[in-house]
Write a protein that holds these residues in place. Sequence first.
Motif, short mmCIF file in Angstrom:
data_model
loop_
_atom_site.label_atom_id
_atom_site.label_comp_id
_atom_site.label_asym_id
_atom_site.label_seq_id
_atom_site.Cartn_x
_atom_site.Cartn_y
_atom_site.Cartn_z
N SER A 1 -24.15 -53.53 -1.78
CA SER A 1 -24.01 -52.46 -2.76
C SER A 1 -24.27 -53.04 -4.15
O SER A 1 -23.51 -53.91 -4.61
CB SER A 1 -22.60 -51.86 -2.70
OG SER A 1 -22.36 -51.07 -3.84
N SER B 1 -28.05 -47.34 1.33
CA SER B 1 -26.60 -47.45 1.33
C SER B 1 -26.09 -47.18 2.73
O SER B 1 -26.57 -46.27 3.40
CB SER B 1 -26.01 -46.43 0.35
OG SER B 1 -24.60 -46.45 0.38
N ARG C 1 -19.41 -48.11 2.59
CA ARG C 1 -18.85 -48.13 1.23
C ARG C 1 -17.34 -48.19 1.33
O ARG C 1 -16.72 -47.37 2.03
CB ARG C 1 -19.20 -46.85 0.47
CG ARG C 1 -20.66 -46.63 0.22
CD ARG C 1 -20.85 -45.32 -0.52
NE ARG C 1 -22.23 -44.91 -0.54
CZ ARG C 1 -22.61 -43.64 -0.64
NH1 ARG C 1 -21.72 -42.67 -0.74
NH2 ARG C 1 -23.90 -43.34 -0.66
N ASN D 1 -17.32 -46.08 -2.99
CA ASN D 1 -17.66 -44.67 -2.79
C ASN D 1 -17.30 -43.84 -4.02
O ASN D 1 -18.08 -43.01 -4.46
CB ASN D 1 -16.95 -44.12 -1.54
CG ASN D 1 -17.50 -42.80 -1.10
OD1 ASN D 1 -18.68 -42.67 -0.81
ND2 ASN D 1 -16.64 -41.80 -1.06
N GLY E 1 -19.59 -40.69 -4.38
CA GLY E 1 -19.64 -40.20 -3.00
C GLY E 1 -18.53 -39.20 -2.76
O GLY E 1 -17.51 -39.20 -3.45
N SER F 1 -16.61 -38.95 3.00
CA SER F 1 -17.92 -39.49 3.38
C SER F 1 -17.82 -40.37 4.63
O SER F 1 -16.92 -41.19 4.76
CB SER F 1 -18.49 -40.32 2.23
OG SER F 1 -19.67 -40.99 2.65
N HIS G 1 -19.75 -42.71 5.08
CA HIS G 1 -20.02 -44.06 4.61
C HIS G 1 -18.72 -44.88 4.61
O HIS G 1 -18.75 -46.09 4.82
CB HIS G 1 -20.59 -44.04 3.18
CG HIS G 1 -21.99 -43.54 3.09
ND1 HIS G 1 -23.09 -44.32 3.38
CD2 HIS G 1 -22.49 -42.33 2.72
CE1 HIS G 1 -24.20 -43.62 3.19
NE2 HIS G 1 -23.86 -42.40 2.79
N ASP H 1 -27.91 -44.10 4.24
CA ASP H 1 -28.93 -43.39 3.48
C ASP H 1 -30.22 -44.19 3.62
O ASP H 1 -30.27 -45.37 3.25
CB ASP H 1 -28.55 -43.26 2.01
CG ASP H 1 -27.34 -42.35 1.80
OD1 ASP H 1 -27.05 -41.53 2.69
OD2 ASP H 1 -26.68 -42.48 0.76
N HIS I 1 -29.84 -38.90 4.56
CA HIS I 1 -28.47 -39.29 4.91
C HIS I 1 -28.30 -38.96 6.39
O HIS I 1 -28.56 -37.83 6.81
CB HIS I 1 -27.47 -38.49 4.07
CG HIS I 1 -26.07 -38.63 4.56
ND1 HIS I 1 -25.24 -39.63 4.14
CD2 HIS I 1 -25.37 -37.91 5.47
CE1 HIS I 1 -24.07 -39.51 4.76
NE2 HIS I 1 -24.14 -38.47 5.56
#
Length: 149
Positions: free
Chosen positions: A20, A62, A65, A70, A75, A79, A81, A88, A126
Amino acid sequence: MKRENFQLTPHFSYYEMTRSAWAEAHNVDNTPDCLQIAALTNLSRKILEPLREKFGPIRINSAFRSETVNYGVHGVGNSKHLTGEAADIYVPDEETGRAYFRFLKTLPDIDQMLFEYNRSGAMWIHVSSCLDPNENRHQVFPNYRVTYA
């Protein structure tokens, strides 16, 4: 901050799925736990590897997270993630993105997929896949505009 690295699947590494730029710029830890690593591995195996097999190398913008990351990248609070169940995928142009999207729709383990874009013209897909396949919702949104960017 030095990050470890190992392969989750033949073509997707731990580093690639947890890196990240925001976390690095803000010196924030973005380390998943064992369950989140299992989810990243599942996502890579069931969704990303088939996409790569069909189209060649793909780029992940991405994936995992942490809560802090996030929040920092705006975000949503729920999420996928956060659980390691979403990625993504970079889309270089609309034609390629639509081809990715059509192919991904055929995979049985899709939880949610959105063809996203923002005002500056960036596009990405996504895609999520739940670690428990019974939780996959099979939701597909072909035109999802992101308003914050």
